[in-house]
Motif scaffolding. Structure first.
Motif: not given
Length: 309
Positions: A219-231, A238-249, A253-256
């Motif tokens: 059920g830790a969907y947010g953390s799951a998304m972020t790890v997925n996006g970085l991987a 792709f550029d990971p910086s949009p994910i970094v820009d979304a954190l920690p707010d 966040a992930s690449l879709s």
């Protein structure tokens, strides 16, 4: 014999390219399909529906319509007898219109397939089981060559609403959950096609995908998304910086999908490390993402999925 249906787009929690297991969630952006069937479109001996079924996409006259045409064909084959029509002589037209940008990683193909299958079912006067209809659209996507995995994760989220975890190797639904998030989407100008993704590189991040699945299962969907996006930004170049820009707010966040869109979700009730405080967090991420070329827009998750109109 006419029918209309609509289906929502979706964002990614876990990309299924690495292990065959994926997770996605429905978002409030729709694709609508209108189907008109003609029971006398072909000769009695015809077996190939290509010349009997035609498709079009509103506002995109050059768009590839093989997927939606195949959806109509398979749906007529599946349910035509229930409606008293002969699939060998039945053809028709399908038109789609969408709020979802194509080839942007937001599951436009899954939404179009779901809407088309349900619109065809409506034209035939049948009310199919949602997952049966979803699997029919997945088969059409495989036949049309627009997917690598079959995208049952994306298709099931679009069909059912909420968040789904699936085994795309068996088109099996593993879990279905309701989520209530605000969603921010950034879509850069370029486009990417799922069928062109480098599967070998994605399979190299399988250990990370297993971790993402464990997080999602807990059920830790947010953390799951972020790890997925970085991987997967690394695997798909792709550029990971949009994910970094979304954190920690952001909650996550992930690449879709296979890109190029990025999604960030905001859940004030989240229990993981990136719980958010409200609209100020969305504004902060939106301000960063809007410094980039492309479109940045807000939406929400959807608990309801595809439906006949």
């Amino acid at each position: 014999m006419q029918g209309r249906a609509t289906a929502p787009a979706a964002g990614t929690v876990l990309n299924a390219l690495a292990t065959g297991v994926g997770a996605a969630f429905a978002i409030d952006a729709d694709t609508t399909a209108s189907v008109a069937l003609d029971v006398h479109a072909g000769d009695a001996g015809a077996t190939d529906g290509d010349d009997r079924i035609s498709g079009s996409v509103a506002g995109a006259p050059d768009a590839d319509t093989a997927l939606v045409e195949r959806c109509v064909e398979l749906a007529v084959e599946r349910w035509g007898a229930d409606a008293g029509v002969d699939p060998a002589t039945t053809g028709g037209e399908v038109t789609t219109e969408s709020d979802v940008p194509m080839a942007a990683g937001l599951k436009s193909s899954s939404a179009a397939a779901n809407a088309t299958v349900l619109a065809t079912a409506s034209a035939l006067g049948v009310d199919p089981d949602p997952l049966d209809a979803c699997r029919l659209g997945v088969q059409a996507a495989r036949d049309a060559g627009v997917t690598v995995t079959g995208a049952f994760d994306d298709a099931s989220a679009s069909m059912l609403g909420g968040l789904t975890r699936t085994d795309n190797r068996r088109d099996e639904l593993l879990a279905h959950d309701d989520v209530e998030w605000d969603v921010l989407v950034w879509t850069p100008p370029e486009r990417a096609y799922s069928a062109d993704a480098d599967v070998d590189r994605c399979e190299r991040v399988a250990p990370m995908a297993v971790l993402v699945d464990e997080l999602a299962d807990a059920g830790a969907y947010g953390s799951a998304m972020t790890v997925n996006g970085l991987a997967f930004t690394a695997a798909l170049d792709f550029d990971p910086s949009p994910i970094v820009d979304a954190l920690p707010d952001a909650t996550g966040a992930s690449l879709s999908g296979t890109g190029p869109s990025y999604v960030a979700v905001f859940d004030p009730d989240a229990s993981d490390d990136h719980a958010t405080d409200g609209a100020d967090d969305i504004d902060a991420v939106a301000a960063r993402w809007r410094d980039r070329d492309g479109d940045c827009w807000r939406t929400t998750t959807r608990s309801d999925g595809a439906r006949i109109l």
